[in-house]
Design a protein around this motif. Structure first.
Motif, PDB file in Angstrom:
ATOM      1  N   LYS A 122       2.769   4.098  -3.634  1.00  0.00           N
ATOM      2  CA  LYS A 122       1.781   4.770  -4.486  1.00  0.00           C
ATOM      3  C   LYS A 122       2.390   5.188  -5.817  1.00  0.00           C
ATOM      4  CE  LYS A 122      -1.081   6.327  -0.717  1.00  0.00           C
ATOM      5  NZ  LYS A 122      -1.678   7.448  -0.016  1.00  0.00           N
ATOM      6  N   LYS A 160       2.749   2.127  -8.038  1.00  0.00           N
ATOM      7  CA  LYS A 160       1.450   1.712  -8.559  1.00  0.00           C
ATOM      8  C   LYS A 160       1.003   2.629  -9.692  1.00  0.00           C
ATOM      9  CE  LYS A 160      -0.518  -0.726  -4.639  1.00  0.00           C
ATOM     10  NZ  LYS A 160      -1.679  -0.847  -3.755  1.00  0.00           N
ATOM     11  N   ARG A 204       0.808  -1.227   0.000  1.00  0.00           N
ATOM     12  CA  ARG A 204       0.000   0.000   0.000  1.00  0.00           C
ATOM     13  C   ARG A 204       0.838   1.272   0.000  1.00  0.00           C
ATOM     14  NH1 ARG A 204      -5.599  -0.551   2.899  1.00  0.00           N
ATOM     15  NH2 ARG A 204      -6.066  -2.691   2.310  1.00  0.00           N
TER      16      ARG A 204
END
Length: 75
Positions: free
Chosen positions: A29, A32, A26
């Motif tokens: 960022k 991603k 997670r």
């Protein structure tokens, strides 16, 4: 016929996205976002080349861009 190729490409890109997305944590960022942007660009390029396969390649574009400079250097 081309529509099925696009659908197949979407499925493959979706599988790649799912595999890469699940491996990233997670906190990542930016990574991603990079995966998403690169996959979207690759999908766009793939669809464009499926619809119009006679587009010139990148080497032809570079040749057209730098041909005048090459002629200037020869003189």
């Amino acid at each position: 016929m081309k529509a099925w190729l696009v659908v197949g490409m979407l499925i493959i890109v979706g599988l790649i996205w799912w595999y890469e997305w699940s491996r990233l944590e997670r906190e990542y960022k930016k990574e991603k976002a990079a995966v998403a942007i690169l996959l979207c660009l690759a999908m766009l390029l793939g669809v464009i080349l499926m619809v119009n396969p006679d587009l010139p390649g990148p080497t032809q574009a570079v040749d057209r861009l730098f041909r005048p400079f090459g002629k200037m250097l020869e003189k």
